[in-house]
Design a protein around this motif. Structure first.
Motif, PDB file in Angstrom:
ATOM      1  N   ASP A  19       0.834  -1.220   0.000  1.00  0.00           N
ATOM      2  CA  ASP A  19       0.000   0.000   0.000  1.00  0.00           C
ATOM      3  C   ASP A  19       0.861   1.259   0.000  1.00  0.00           C
ATOM      4  O   ASP A  19       0.510   2.277  -0.599  1.00  0.00           O
ATOM      5  CB  ASP A  19      -0.916   0.039   1.239  1.00  0.00           C
ATOM      6  N   GLU A  20       2.001   1.177   0.682  1.00  0.00           N
ATOM      7  CA  GLU A  20       2.887   2.348   0.732  1.00  0.00           C
ATOM      8  C   GLU A  20       3.586   2.541  -0.614  1.00  0.00           C
ATOM      9  O   GLU A  20       3.831   3.669  -1.050  1.00  0.00           O
ATOM     10  CB  GLU A  20       3.917   2.169   1.841  1.00  0.00           C
ATOM     11  N   CYS A  21       3.893   1.442  -1.258  1.00  0.00           N
ATOM     12  CA  CYS A  21       4.489   1.511  -2.600  1.00  0.00           C
ATOM     13  C   CYS A  21       3.528   2.228  -3.545  1.00  0.00           C
ATOM     14  O   CYS A  21       3.912   3.144  -4.293  1.00  0.00           O
ATOM     15  CB  CYS A  21       4.801   0.093  -3.091  1.00  0.00           C
ATOM     16  N   ILE A  22       2.262   1.833  -3.510  1.00  0.00           N
ATOM     17  CA  ILE A  22       1.252   2.435  -4.396  1.00  0.00           C
ATOM     18  C   ILE A  22       1.102   3.930  -4.087  1.00  0.00           C
ATOM     19  O   ILE A  22       1.032   4.767  -4.999  1.00  0.00           O
ATOM     20  CB  ILE A  22      -0.112   1.704  -4.217  1.00  0.00           C
ATOM     21  N   GLU A  23       1.088   4.259  -2.828  1.00  0.00           N
ATOM     22  CA  GLU A  23       0.974   5.666  -2.425  1.00  0.00           C
ATOM     23  C   GLU A  23       2.163   6.472  -2.980  1.00  0.00           C
ATOM     24  O   GLU A  23       1.996   7.560  -3.536  1.00  0.00           O
ATOM     25  CB  GLU A  23       0.940   5.739  -0.888  1.00  0.00           C
ATOM     26  N   GLY A  24       3.355   5.899  -2.849  1.00  0.00           N
ATOM     27  CA  GLY A  24       4.554   6.585  -3.345  1.00  0.00           C
ATOM     28  C   GLY A  24       4.516   6.797  -4.855  1.00  0.00           C
ATOM     29  O   GLY A  24       4.860   7.869  -5.367  1.00  0.00           O
ATOM     30  N   VAL A  25       4.051   5.780  -5.588  1.00  0.00           N
ATOM     31  CA  VAL A  25       3.983   5.895  -7.053  1.00  0.00           C
ATOM     32  C   VAL A  25       2.973   6.964  -7.457  1.00  0.00           C
ATOM     33  O   VAL A  25       3.229   7.782  -8.344  1.00  0.00           O
ATOM     34  CB  VAL A  25       3.618   4.526  -7.691  1.00  0.00           C
ATOM     35  N   ARG A  26       1.826   6.973  -6.798  1.00  0.00           N
ATOM     36  CA  ARG A  26       0.810   7.995  -7.125  1.00  0.00           C
ATOM     37  C   ARG A  26       1.359   9.400  -6.859  1.00  0.00           C
ATOM     38  O   ARG A  26       1.134  10.321  -7.620  1.00  0.00           O
ATOM     39  CB  ARG A  26      -0.477   7.748  -6.314  1.00  0.00           C
ATOM     40  N   ARG A  27       2.054   9.548  -5.763  1.00  0.00           N
ATOM     41  CA  ARG A  27       2.622  10.872  -5.453  1.00  0.00           C
ATOM     42  C   ARG A  27       3.700  11.240  -6.469  1.00  0.00           C
ATOM     43  O   ARG A  27       3.800  12.387  -6.895  1.00  0.00           O
ATOM     44  CB  ARG A  27       3.216  10.881  -4.043  1.00  0.00           C
ATOM     45  N   LEU A  28       4.512  10.261  -6.843  1.00  0.00           N
ATOM     46  CA  LEU A  28       5.602  10.540  -7.782  1.00  0.00           C
ATOM     47  C   LEU A  28       5.060  10.958  -9.147  1.00  0.00           C
ATOM     48  O   LEU A  28       5.547  11.927  -9.751  1.00  0.00           O
ATOM     49  CB  LEU A  28       6.493   9.299  -7.923  1.00  0.00           C
ATOM     50  N   ILE A  29       4.068  10.247  -9.647  1.00  0.00           N
ATOM     51  CA  ILE A  29       3.592  10.547 -11.008  1.00  0.00           C
ATOM     52  C   ILE A  29       2.941  11.935 -11.066  1.00  0.00           C
ATOM     53  O   ILE A  29       2.972  12.596 -12.091  1.00  0.00           O
ATOM     54  CB  ILE A  29       2.658   9.446 -11.561  1.00  0.00           C
ATOM     55  N   GLN A  30       2.414  12.380  -9.942  1.00  0.00           N
ATOM     56  CA  GLN A  30       1.798  13.719  -9.910  1.00  0.00           C
ATOM     57  C   GLN A  30       2.826  14.818  -9.639  1.00  0.00           C
ATOM     58  O   GLN A  30       2.520  15.997  -9.748  1.00  0.00           O
ATOM     59  CB  GLN A  30       0.720  13.764  -8.814  1.00  0.00           C
ATOM     60  N   SER A  31       4.039  14.430  -9.275  1.00  0.00           N
ATOM     61  CA  SER A  31       5.037  15.428  -8.865  1.00  0.00           C
ATOM     62  C   SER A  31       5.817  15.956 -10.073  1.00  0.00           C
ATOM     63  O   SER A  31       5.688  15.457 -11.195  1.00  0.00           O
ATOM     64  CB  SER A  31       6.019  14.789  -7.879  1.00  0.00           C
ATOM     65  N   ASP A  32       6.658  16.944  -9.810  1.00  0.00           N
ATOM     66  CA  ASP A  32       7.500  17.505 -10.870  1.00  0.00           C
ATOM     67  C   ASP A  32       8.885  16.871 -10.901  1.00  0.00           C
ATOM     68  O   ASP A  32       9.727  17.265 -11.699  1.00  0.00           O
ATOM     69  CB  ASP A  32       7.686  19.021 -10.639  1.00  0.00           C
ATOM     70  N   TRP A  33       9.157  15.947  -9.984  1.00  0.00           N
ATOM     71  CA  TRP A  33      10.507  15.383  -9.889  1.00  0.00           C
ATOM     72  C   TRP A  33      10.757  14.427 -11.063  1.00  0.00           C
ATOM     73  O   TRP A  33       9.995  13.484 -11.278  1.00  0.00           O
ATOM     74  CB  TRP A  33      10.693  14.651  -8.547  1.00  0.00           C
ATOM     75  N   THR A  34      11.799  14.671 -11.816  1.00  0.00           N
ATOM     76  CA  THR A  34      12.019  13.897 -13.037  1.00  0.00           C
ATOM     77  C   THR A  34      13.181  12.900 -12.932  1.00  0.00           C
ATOM     78  O   THR A  34      13.469  12.196 -13.892  1.00  0.00           O
ATOM     79  CB  THR A  34      12.295  14.836 -14.231  1.00  0.00           C
ATOM     80  N   GLY A  35      13.838  12.851 -11.777  1.00  0.00           N
ATOM     81  CA  GLY A  35      14.952  11.895 -11.642  1.00  0.00           C
ATOM     82  C   GLY A  35      14.477  10.590 -11.023  1.00  0.00           C
ATOM     83  O   GLY A  35      13.334  10.479 -10.584  1.00  0.00           O
TER      84      GLY A  35
END
Ligand code: NAD
Length: 330
Positions: free
Chosen positions: A230-246
């Motif tokens: 569940d934490e992995c999924i949360e992290g991926v959702r946050r990442l895809i919405q973020s501006d961080w490209t690395g």
């Protein structure tokens, strides 16, 4: 589906993480198409549309992209636990199959003008030379080079990371890449030869009687960290919405030895278990997620304890062992 409904494509939606991601996206109101060689093994998919298809086949990939998607999640890979990755027997398949999937999906996404795409890389890309001390591994994102992954699986992941980043630079695609560190939880492989340490330990303990001995690959002092799905999924959702490209680690930094993991599972199960260490594929000596970058860039990091995730996973695996049909292959 209304015109404003967002559309997501989940590649590898019949697998462990992809299946959980489908559930999350549907809950968030996305229209979801899943694709995989197979349906999820333990539960029905919640995808609105599920295509059984081989992503190594360009024609199949093209037909899946019958229109653009707002978000694409690429989880499909030829992979498994240490018993699959580290014996060397599957090296050619792992490299060829996963490499072809990534080449096909990314190029088709570009041609179909789907710009936002997530790719699941792995902690296995980190150099073996930084993971020889079980108590002090270095898995900071910038430590990936000079590259020296300890498996062909890790080399393919590193190649594909670079492939995705190239498409980001040259074609303006919104590429997001996470390096997962040992994701575990219910509805994942636990008895098909592709299971990872947490599921394998839960199974061994669930099948053992009080006082039994179980076998552990290696000396037991090798260290890892494990992240609840569940934490992995949360992290991926946050990442895809973020501006961080690395690239960024998505993992837990609660490091534990393999012996410690067995003790934790045994304690949760309420069983006395002794360990017999046997030779077997183990991978690097130590690995832990470095979460400084994710905290800095996303303002978030995983926080659930290993114990709480293992307790939920143990309960699920125990229920599977009890069904009597659990040993059937896919
Ligand atoms: P998984 O094996 O459960 O899921 C992968 C899915 O890809 C499977 O359902 C498989 O059938 C599908 N697939 C393989 N070849 C395919 C093909 N040719 N066409 C269509 N589908 C195909 O693995 P998972 O644990 O869900 O991992 C998802 C992703 O995350 C993978 O890319 C994996 O390398 C990465 N990853 C996972 C972990 C982890 O601990 N689970 C750690 C690091 C990285």
């Amino acid at each position: 589906m209304s015109e404003t409904t967002k559309r997501a494509l989940v590649c590898g939606a019949g697998g462990f993480i992809g299946h959980h991601m489908v559930k999350r996206l549907v809950k968030e109101g996305f229209w979801v198409r899943g694709v995989d060689l197979k349906y999820p093994r333990f539960n029905d998919t919640q995808a609105h549309d599920f295509v059984i298809g081989d992503l190594r086949d360009q024609g199949v990939v093209w037909s899946i992209f019958d229109q653009g998607f707002d978000e694409i999640y690429q989880f499909a890979a030829d992979m498994g636990g240490a018993g699959y990755i580290f014996t060397g027997e599957h090296d050619a398949d792992v490299m060829h199959n996963s490499g072809t999937i990534n080449l096909n999906v990314l190029e088709t996404a570009r041609r179909r003008n789907s710009k936002r795409i997530f790719y699941s890389s792995s902690a296995c890309i980190y150099p073996a030379y930084n993971q020889e001390d079980p108590n002090n591994p270095n898995c900071a994102e910038e430590s990936a080079y000079p590259a020296a992954p300890d498996s062909e699986y890790g080399w393919e992941k590193l190649f594909s990371e670079r492939l995705y980043f190239s498409y980001g630079r040259n074609y303006g695609m919104q590429v997001r890449v996470a390096r997962f560190h040992n994701i575990f939880g219910p509805e994942g492989s636990w008895n098909d030869g592709k299971e990872k340490a947490p599921a394998a330990m839960c199974r061994k303990v669930a099948m053992a009687k009080d006082g039994d001995e179980i076998e552990i690959w290696g000396g037991g002092d090798q260290t890892r960290s494990f992240l609840y799905v569940d934490e992995c999924i949360e992290g991926v959702r946050r990442l895809i919405q973020s501006d961080w490209t690395g690239p960024v680690n998505i993992g837990s930094d609660e490091m534990i030895s393999i012996d410690g993991l067995v003790d934790l599972v045994a304690e949760i199960a309420g069983k006395r278990i002794t360990k017999r260490h046997i030779s077997g594929p183990t991978g690097v000596r130590g690995r832990n997620s470095d979460n400084k970058l994710i905290e800095r860039k996303l303002g978030w990091r995983p926080t659930q304890s290993l114990r709480s995730g293992i307790a939920k996973t143990y309960d699920w695996i125990k229920s599977q062992v009890g069904t009597g049909v659990a040993a059937l292959p896919d």
